[in-house]
Each structure stands twice: as C-alpha cells, then as structure tokens.
Design an enzyme around this catalytic site. Structure first.
Site, PDB file in Angstrom:
ATOM      1  N   LYS A 109       0.333  -8.508   7.358  1.00 13.39           N
ATOM      2  CA  LYS A 109       0.844  -9.069   8.610  1.00 13.39           C
ATOM      3  C   LYS A 109       1.380 -10.492   8.432  1.00 13.39           C
ATOM      4  O   LYS A 109       2.207 -10.944   9.209  1.00 13.39           O
ATOM      5  CB  LYS A 109      -0.227  -9.014   9.682  1.00 13.39           C
ATOM      6  CG  LYS A 109      -0.536  -7.573  10.070  1.00 13.39           C
ATOM      7  CD  LYS A 109      -1.362  -7.434  11.307  1.00 13.39           C
ATOM      8  CE  LYS A 109      -1.398  -5.996  11.770  1.00 13.39           C
ATOM      9  NZ  LYS A 109      -2.094  -5.095  10.818  1.00 13.39           N
TER      10      LYS A 109
HETATM   11  C1  PLP Z   1      -1.869  -3.716  10.694  1.00 16.62           C
HETATM   12  C2  PLP Z   1      -2.314  -3.064   9.436  1.00 16.62           C
HETATM   13  C3  PLP Z   1      -1.906  -1.755   9.086  1.00 16.62           C
HETATM   14  C4  PLP Z   1      -1.047  -0.895   9.988  1.00 16.62           C
HETATM   15  O1  PLP Z   1       0.287  -1.322  10.066  1.00 16.62           O
HETATM   16  P1  PLP Z   1       1.246  -0.855  11.270  1.00 16.62           P
HETATM   17  O2  PLP Z   1       2.473  -1.657  11.134  1.00 16.62           O
HETATM   18  O3  PLP Z   1       0.466  -1.173  12.531  1.00 16.62           O
HETATM   19  O4  PLP Z   1       1.468   0.600  11.118  1.00 16.62           O
HETATM   20  C5  PLP Z   1      -2.322  -1.251   7.865  1.00 16.62           C
HETATM   21  N1  PLP Z   1      -3.134  -1.952   7.058  1.00 16.62           N
HETATM   22  C6  PLP Z   1      -3.566  -3.199   7.367  1.00 16.62           C
HETATM   23  C7  PLP Z   1      -4.484  -3.898   6.420  1.00 16.62           C
HETATM   24  C8  PLP Z   1      -3.161  -3.810   8.556  1.00 16.62           C
HETATM   25  O5  PLP Z   1      -3.607  -5.041   8.850  1.00 16.62           O
END
Ligand code: PLP
Length: 457
Positions: A109
């Site tokens: 993120k």
């Molecule tokens: C947010 C997140 C996801 C999922 O990603 P999306 O874009 O919501 O599909 C997967 N793994 C981790 C570690 C995350 O923080």
C-alpha cells in the site's frame, strides 16, 4: 484525460478533480475516459528507472499537472523506499516474486499512499485549501496512510481502529507516529463498529463539508494509477517476455485492477491470476459469473478478509461494455438481494482472469514449502497468491507472483508455519520502546465528532 463515473452522473472531471473527489458523488467510481494504448512505446521505455517509467505512464492519464511537478512528486514518493529498484524481483525455478514491500510500512500500500500523500499536499498548496482525512482500519491501511501524510502541512489524519483487536505490531506502527497532524483513535468495539461509525460521519454532509473531511480509501483513482507502474517495471526486469502470467493476492480488487489496466494498455500479460483467501466472492464470480455476498471469515491473511470488494465496480463497468445503466442495475440488485448473476455470455473481458481461493491451512503449508524449497520467507497474503497460481498456472510461460507484505508484519501466521524461525525486520524492531500516543474512546458518534471538530484544521 478526463474522468467520469461508472454510474454515469458525473463526467468531465480533470485528474486532480477526480483525485480530490475520491468516491464519485453519484456513488460510483471514477474511471478515465479512455485507456491509452502504449504498445508502440514499450521498446523505447526499456532501461528507464522505476521513477522514469512512472512518469511516462502517469502523464498519459493526466493533463492538469505540469510535467516538472509530476516528476518531482514521483521522485519524492519513491525516495522513501529502501531498494533502488523500488520493487525488485527475486527469481526461483518455478516462479518470480515481485517484492512490493520496500516502502516505509513494509506493505504494498505504500507504493500508492506515498504518492497520494505528496499529491494531496501539492494540490492543497495550489488551491490554498486543507483536508482532514478520516479512515478506519483493521491493520495495514492505517499505518500506510499515516506514513503517507505525517508531518504534512494542510493535512490532518484521524484513524479509527478497534482497541485491542489489531496486532500489537500493527498498532505500534501507527501510534508511535507522534507528528502533530496524526490522531489515532482506538474505539472500544469491533472493526465493523469503526467502519460504520466512519460511514455515518461521512454521511452527515454538513459536518463533512464544514470540516473538509476526505478519505484515502482504495477507491481513490490516484492509488490505482500508481499501482499500474510496477506491472510494467516487472516486465522489463523479466527481460520483456512475449507473454507472462501474474498472480495477485486480492481483497478490494485495487491491485489486480491496476494489472487489468496495464494489460489493456498493451502490456503482454496472458492471465491475471486472482487469488483470494476463504473470503472468495471474487473467485466464485470469475468462475461462475455469480456475484453473491457471504459472511466474512477471519483468516491468517487479514488484509484480504473482505466480502464486497470496493474496486470491483470499476472492472464491472468494462465487463458490461461501459454501460452505466447496466452497472446501476447490477449494483441495485446486489444491494437488495445480495446476489447477481452475469451468466458470462460475453467471454472476452473474462479471458483476462483465472481465479481461485486458498484456505488458511494451504496458506501455512505454502509458507513452509517456500522456506523449505528456497530458504525464502513469504507473508501469508503472498502465500495465497503462490498457492492459487500453483493450481492455475498451466502454460509454459514465466509466472510472476506479487508479494504484498514483508512477512515480519504477520507474526501469528509466520509462527504457526515456522515456529523455529525468528521473522524480524529492523524497521519493526526499532519501534519497540518508542513513546506512543493514542486516544481511547467508546463507540459513540457524538463523542468522535466532537473530537474531530476540536482537532480538525
Ligand atoms: C491491501 C492488501 C491486499 C489486497 O489488495 P487489494 O488491492 O485490496 O486487492 C493484499 N495484501 C496485503 C498485504 C494488503 O495490505
């Protein structure tokens, strides 16, 4: 480039308007008017740095940010990463892993939220405006959002999370940030309580406008845009294969939707492999055409414990041949009955995806196997992607598995899989013993609003 809503009531927005709006005011999601085809540029972009590639890709989606400003924002956003490649690849015999966790909070993120924080700061400066961000988190998003905006003028952030229900480590990543503009609010309740309280504050339009409240959730277009870049960058790192498959651990459909756009832009992705944990609404949809809500299960990959994926509507818009009317019909039916079936008589869009799910037991086994076979530690989200890909990837093509978090963030799963192996990271170790600050409150909307009103810009 202009932006319009999947539900058809909002159009003609510039890039910056779309970013500042977040969720479209008609309840839909904002998408670009067209998807640029960059196939003819792929040869020329070879050898560009991550930042150089980000600039080439992003500038095709916006016209209201001077090129020098965009360049500067990109450089600033990725200077906080601890690897010169930003998202380096580790290669093993059967697959490659794209490490997306080299940002400040060790989760993918950061790739989007570092950029969004700098973009907000820039736009607020230009418009002489301010923003109070309100978010609810069960873990990962909160710390990445805080890291994206801490210390920035014109922005404050208020994060609601359930007291005692996030992992101690994830809480520490948030509450050791002592910058004045960061407010961590631990509510004596569940994550659902936090989320519904947040929604209810946002639905009070007068309060929202009066305090310039905004969100940084995963529907913001700038987050998707920033995530398109690493699909291209990875392809160059793999020496530009004719075709390749990409496996994506999926929750809110933001990451994999960026991959879908990269594919539409001309990157030769054969299949996007959508991997969910036992919260498998999306895996079921791509296999049967039926979108139907279930109960949320709590798993070892908590960032994917989601039933209704907030970015899915963007994909649906393309699947339904860009018909806003059909999107509205679909969402209304889903809202009222919890089930919609598309029947899949149009296979074209769907050919981009393969989909499957892995449960906790398979996740833990995969963590063990990667350690035994390669001496490599993968976090539980990444393990879901690797496990699902091992079942669905049949072609003789390179397989790229996206790794979305550094394993040390998820001690419970790592300990369950590898009790003998210490899994640590210096960034996380350094948080131990640091001073902390948080506000503990009851799940009481009036009290939270009073706190916001008293501390907002
Ligand atoms: C947010 C997140 C996801 C999922 O990603 P999306 O874009 O919501 O599909 C997967 N793994 C981790 C570690 C995350 O923080």
């Amino acid at each position: 480039m202009q932006y319009h809503s999947t539900r058809g009531e909002v159009s003609g927005l510039s890039f910056i308007d779309a970013v500042m709006m977040g969720l479209a005011s008609d309840g839909g999601l904002l998408v670009p008017q067209s998807i640029p085809d960059v196939q003819a540029e792929l040869g020329r972009w070879k050898g560009l740095s991550y930042e150089g590639l980000a600039f080439e890709i992003m500038r095709r989606f916006l016209s209201d940010l001077p090129e020098e400003d965009l360049k500067h924002l990109i450089e600033k956003s990725y200077a906080s990463f601890d690897d010169p490649l930003i998202a380096p690849i580790r290669s093993f015999d059967k697959f490659h892993v794209l490490e997306l966790f080299h940002g400040p909070t060790l989760a993918f993120k950061d790739v989007a939220l570092q950029f969004l924080g700098n973009l907000f700061e820039h736009v607020l400066e230009q418009r002489d405006a301010q923003l109070n961000i309100l978010g609810a988190t069960s873990g990962d998003t909160g710390s990445a959002a805080i890291a994206g905006v801490k210390g920035k003028a014109r922005i404050k952030i208020f994060v609601l999370y359930p007291e005692g229900k996030t992992s101690p480590l994830q809480e520490r990543q948030m509450i050791t940030v002592l910058e004045d503009n960061v407010h961590n609010i631990a509510l004596r309740g569940s994550f659902d309580d936090c989320q519904s309280l947040m929604k209810s504050v946002f639905s009070d339009l007068e309060f929202r406008t009066q305090h310039s409240l905004g969100a940084v959730n995963s529907v913001n277009w700038a987050r998707i845009l920033a995530q398109i870049v690493y699909y291209f960058h990875a392809w160059y790192q793999l020496d530009c294969p004719d075709r390749f498959n990409v496996s994506v651990p999926t929750g809110n459909f933001g990451n994999i939707f960026a991959g879908y756009l990269a594919r539409e832009m001309g990157l030769p992705i054969n299949h996007l492999i959508l991997a969910t944990n036992s919260n498998d609404i999306l895996a079921r949809f791509f296999n049967t055409g039926e979108y139907s809500r279930g109960q949320v299960n709590f798993t070892e990959s908590p960032a994917m414990d989601i039933q209704v994926a907030s970015n899915f509507e963007r994909y649906l818009f393309y699947e339904l041949n860009q018909s806003s009317g059909k999107v509205v019909e679909f969402m209304e039916q889903f809202q009222s009955t919890g089930t919609v079936s598309l029947g899949f008589n149009t296979r074209r869009q769907n050919e981009a995806f393969l989909a499957g799910a892995a449960d906790d037991e398979q996740t833990i086994e995969t963590i063990k196997r990667c350690h035994a076979d390669y001496g490599y530690l993968v976090d539980p989200h990444t393990a879901v992607g690797i496990e699902v890909a091992s079942k669905l990837h049949r072609e003789d093509l390179p397989l790229l598995c996206l790794s979305t978090a550094y394993p040390a963030k998820f001690q419970h799963a790592m300990h369950r899989a590898l009790p003998e192996i210490p899994v640590e990271h210096p960034t996380l170790n350094a948080l131990k013993g640091l001073p902390e600050r948080k506000q503990v409150m009851d799940v009481d909307e009036a009290a939270v609003k009073a706190y916001l009103a008293g501390h907002a810009l």
